[in-house]
Write a protein that holds these residues in place. Structure first.
Motif, mmCIF file in Angstrom:
data_model
loop_
_atom_site.group_PDB
_atom_site.id
_atom_site.type_symbol
_atom_site.label_atom_id
_atom_site.label_comp_id
_atom_site.label_asym_id
_atom_site.label_seq_id
_atom_site.Cartn_x
_atom_site.Cartn_y
_atom_site.Cartn_z
ATOM 1 N N PHE A 178 29.714 18.252 38.289
ATOM 2 C CA PHE A 178 30.002 17.871 36.625
ATOM 3 C C PHE A 178 31.291 19.640 36.495
ATOM 4 O O PHE A 178 30.850 20.508 36.988
ATOM 5 C CB PHE A 178 29.343 18.637 35.456
ATOM 6 C CG PHE A 178 30.269 17.664 34.005
ATOM 7 C CD1 PHE A 178 30.363 16.396 33.351
ATOM 8 C CD2 PHE A 178 30.221 18.581 33.333
ATOM 9 C CE1 PHE A 178 30.489 16.463 32.446
ATOM 10 C CE2 PHE A 178 30.748 18.336 32.000
ATOM 11 C CZ PHE A 178 30.458 17.398 31.956
ATOM 12 N N PRO A 179 33.277 19.102 36.021
ATOM 13 C CA PRO A 179 33.066 20.249 35.843
ATOM 14 C C PRO A 179 33.636 21.291 35.009
ATOM 15 O O PRO A 179 33.178 20.621 33.219
ATOM 16 C CB PRO A 179 34.799 19.276 36.234
ATOM 17 C CG PRO A 179 34.725 17.678 34.942
ATOM 18 C CD PRO A 179 33.140 17.772 35.709
ATOM 19 N N PHE A 180 33.692 21.832 35.128
ATOM 20 C CA PHE A 180 34.276 23.309 33.620
ATOM 21 C C PHE A 180 34.993 22.975 32.573
ATOM 22 O O PHE A 180 34.863 22.911 31.363
ATOM 23 C CB PHE A 180 34.010 24.873 34.299
ATOM 24 C CG PHE A 180 33.214 24.841 34.614
ATOM 25 C CD1 PHE A 180 32.056 25.604 33.529
ATOM 26 C CD2 PHE A 180 32.948 25.426 36.347
ATOM 27 C CE1 PHE A 180 30.395 26.202 33.819
ATOM 28 C CE2 PHE A 180 31.380 26.249 36.376
ATOM 29 C CZ PHE A 180 30.479 26.232 35.543
ATOM 30 N N SER A 181 36.079 22.280 33.245
ATOM 31 C CA SER A 181 37.516 21.675 32.935
ATOM 32 C C SER A 181 36.719 20.783 31.601
ATOM 33 O O SER A 181 37.341 20.611 30.922
ATOM 34 C CB SER A 181 38.375 21.119 33.885
ATOM 35 O OG SER A 181 37.486 19.675 34.175
ATOM 36 N N ALA A 182 35.341 20.460 31.382
ATOM 37 C CA ALA A 182 34.722 19.003 30.555
ATOM 38 C C ALA A 182 34.256 19.538 29.819
ATOM 39 O O ALA A 182 33.321 19.627 28.968
ATOM 40 C CB ALA A 182 35.083 17.755 31.432
ATOM 41 N N ASN A 183 33.978 21.181 29.052
ATOM 42 C CA ASN A 183 33.201 22.125 28.620
ATOM 43 C C ASN A 183 33.969 22.513 27.963
ATOM 44 O O ASN A 183 34.882 23.233 27.681
ATOM 45 C CB ASN A 183 32.627 22.243 29.696
ATOM 46 C CG ASN A 183 31.598 23.698 28.970
ATOM 47 O OD1 ASN A 183 31.741 24.833 28.860
ATOM 48 N ND2 ASN A 183 30.238 23.170 28.554
ATOM 49 N N GLY A 184 33.687 22.541 26.582
ATOM 50 C CA GLY A 184 34.068 23.299 25.491
ATOM 51 C C GLY A 184 33.927 24.813 25.312
ATOM 52 O O GLY A 184 35.481 25.149 25.392
ATOM 53 N N ARG A 185 33.555 25.138 26.156
ATOM 54 C CA ARG A 185 33.431 27.039 25.828
ATOM 55 C C ARG A 185 33.960 27.264 27.025
ATOM 56 O O ARG A 185 34.970 28.060 26.798
ATOM 57 C CB ARG A 185 31.474 27.275 25.897
ATOM 58 C CG ARG A 185 31.229 28.859 26.172
ATOM 59 C CD ARG A 185 31.284 29.170 24.182
ATOM 60 N NE ARG A 185 31.654 30.241 24.458
ATOM 61 C CZ ARG A 185 30.480 31.372 23.978
ATOM 62 N NH1 ARG A 185 29.380 30.940 23.971
ATOM 63 N NH2 ARG A 185 30.558 32.393 24.139
ATOM 64 N N ALA A 186 33.768 26.570 28.199
ATOM 65 C CA ALA A 186 34.977 27.305 28.813
ATOM 66 C C ALA A 186 36.522 26.971 28.649
ATOM 67 O O ALA A 186 37.341 27.877 28.526
ATOM 68 C CB ALA A 186 34.849 26.674 30.976
ATOM 69 N N LEU A 187 36.476 25.541 27.959
ATOM 70 C CA LEU A 187 37.955 25.825 27.241
ATOM 71 C C LEU A 187 38.285 27.135 26.443
ATOM 72 O O LEU A 187 39.561 27.653 26.611
ATOM 73 C CB LEU A 187 38.395 24.666 27.136
ATOM 74 C CG LEU A 187 38.222 23.443 27.836
ATOM 75 C CD1 LEU A 187 38.081 22.205 27.365
ATOM 76 C CD2 LEU A 187 39.373 23.138 28.570
ATOM 77 N N GLY A 188 37.252 26.858 25.557
ATOM 78 C CA GLY A 188 37.781 28.538 24.886
ATOM 79 C C GLY A 188 37.948 29.490 25.506
ATOM 80 O O GLY A 188 38.447 30.416 24.684
#
Length: 468
Positions: A381-391
């Motif tokens: 699973f990628p961090f690009s689909a994670n809200g905290r990583a995007l934030g």
């Protein structure tokens, strides 16, 4: 002659932890350590003084500079004229080291461990224990723990000195090198290369092996190489070093790559090609302490050497040269000496590379699991689909879970991305108790957090990720 239940030779992570734990268990303990920094004794060994701790301080400082100069604008923060005060940065690093090495000295006092600065050497076996030369004074020990650690391996063509440095020298450059060469694309080489690249150096990494991070899972090593190349690190694999010549202005390296001779000039050259066991001055030969063909102290499953009453732990016995592995061995041997059941599970020791993005893993890679005959299933699973990583503004990387398709037991977890040095701990704990991918997938993770990527990767082993 002072007498102790335990004398530990070496004050690095294995040695000082063994000494503290032995004292906690009621054993009269002394630690003999010869490490010096700044002209005086300094506990903590390579890790605290010139390795793990100062390198992480420099990594953090250089990452902050990178954030200010290259990433702050994306957050609507405008900064003009940012510059590096290298002297102050190095001073901060030293202050961090002073605090932690001083902390070890405090813990020795708190736990009544006798600290002796100087070389420790096995002298002779007597009926009631060992005589140890502790900085020129003989002491008696019922048991001896050898924890003398390791030293950087020198490249015969490029002995350390001048513009050619090992890890400690690479943490103390007086100015940012314009051109920095690194021989060895392992953990230390990549971490230190990353520090100076962020501070402005042009970094070239020369590696003898045909690929990058070949001990990591293939998916992780591919992603890591892509990310580091994108940052400007230049890699050359499968090279053979033919000559290293120093001059007043720098160093010239001649190497062979794909049958072609190449010459490159650098202001500084870091040689990071592994470490060798440090047994100089221990008196191993005179005492009859058995070493293997590579110079490591031979031990059995309970850290006993061939000499009665003499044990060894940490880098000097080989295996993964990791501070946390050494610490756990120190605890285990102290507990064994006190009659407890000391043990280290080597199957779930985490590995971490503190680059940006960070890299961490524990357990088997997908290939290793298949080679061992497991029926393997994986989830990613990628961090690009994670809200905290995007934030955070750092959605690079992913988490990969390797599990046994027949039992669902987690065999390995592999990560590249933000803060994965902290995320790996959860999976190590689960693996220690033989946990399954379902256990991880059913565990509630706070939202929004980076740790949700770990949960989603576990869900992905059964193709039921919720956010992809």
């Amino acid at each position: 002659m002072d007498a102790y239940d335990v004398v530990v030779i070496g004050g690095g992570p294995a040695g000082y932890v063994a000494a503290i734990r032995a004292a906690q268990l009621g054993l009269g303990t002394a630690c003999v350590d010869a490490f010096e920094r700044g002209g005086k004794g300094s506990l903590g060994g390579t890790c605290l003084n010139v390795g793990c701790i100062p390198s992480k301080a420099m990594l953090d400082s250089s990452e902050r500079f990178e954030m200010i100069t290259h990433e702050a604008g994306e957050h609507g923060i405008q900064v003009d004229g940012a510059r590096v005060d290298l002297g102050k940065m190095l001073g901060r690093k030293e202050a961090v080291v002073d605090k932690l090495t001083g902390g070890v000295a405090y813990l020795f006092r708190k736990n009544k461990v006798t600290s002796i600065h100087g070389l420790g050497r096995l002298v002779r076996r007597e009926e009631d224990g060992w005589v140890v030369d502790a900085a020129g004074t003989e002491v008696k020990a019922k048991n001896v723990i050898v924890a003398t650690g390791s030293s950087p391996r020198e490249l015969p063509l490029a002995p350390f000195g001048g513009h050619v440095v090992e890890n400690s020298g690479a943490l103390a450059f007086e100015q940012v090198p314009g051109r920095l060469g690194v021989i060895g694309a392992g953990v230390i080489g990549v971490e230190l290369g990353s520090v100076w690249r962020r501070l402005g150096a042009q970094v070239t990494v020369l590696e003898a092996l045909p690929g990058f991070l070949m001990g990591a899972d293939e998916a992780i090593s591919r992603e890591a190489l892509k990310q580091f190349q994108k940052q400007g690190l230049e890699f050359h694999f499968g090279v053979s070093i033919k000559a290293v010549e120093q001059a007043e202005a720098g160093v010239t390296v001649t190497y062979e790559e794909k049958g072609q001779s190449v010459t490159a000039s650098f202001d500084k050259l870091i040689v990071s090609i592994g470490r060798v066991p440090h047994t100089a001055g221990l008196g191993a030969e005179a005492a009859g302490l058995e070493l293997d063909e590579r110079g490591f102290v031979k031990v059995d499953g309970h850290y006993r050497t061939n000499l009665p009453g003499v044990y060894a732990v940490g880098d000097v016995i080989g295996g993964a040269m990791l501070a946390h592995k050494a610490e756990e061995e120190g605890v285990a041997v102290a507990e064994l000496l006190a009659g407890h059941a000391g043990h280290v599970n080597y199957d779930v020791i985490p590995w971490v590379i503190y680059t940006s993005p960070e890299i961490a893993w524990a357990g088997l890679t997908e290939k290793q699991a298949k080679d061992k005959g497991f029926n393997v299933k994986t989830g990613q699973f990628p961090f690009s689909a994670n809200g905290r990583a995007l934030g955070h503004g750092d959605p690079r990387g992913f988490v990969k879970v390797v599990a046994d398709a027949d039992t669902d037991r987690i065999l390995g977890v592999h990560m590249i991305g933000p803060n994965v040095s902290e995320l790996i701990g959860e999976t190590v704990t689960l693996m220690e108790f033989g946990g399954s991918a379902e256990d991880l997938a059913r565990t509630v993770h706070a939202h929004p957090t980076l740790s949700e990527v770990v949960k989603e990767a576990a869900l992905a082993t059964d193709k039921r990720s919720l956010h992809m």
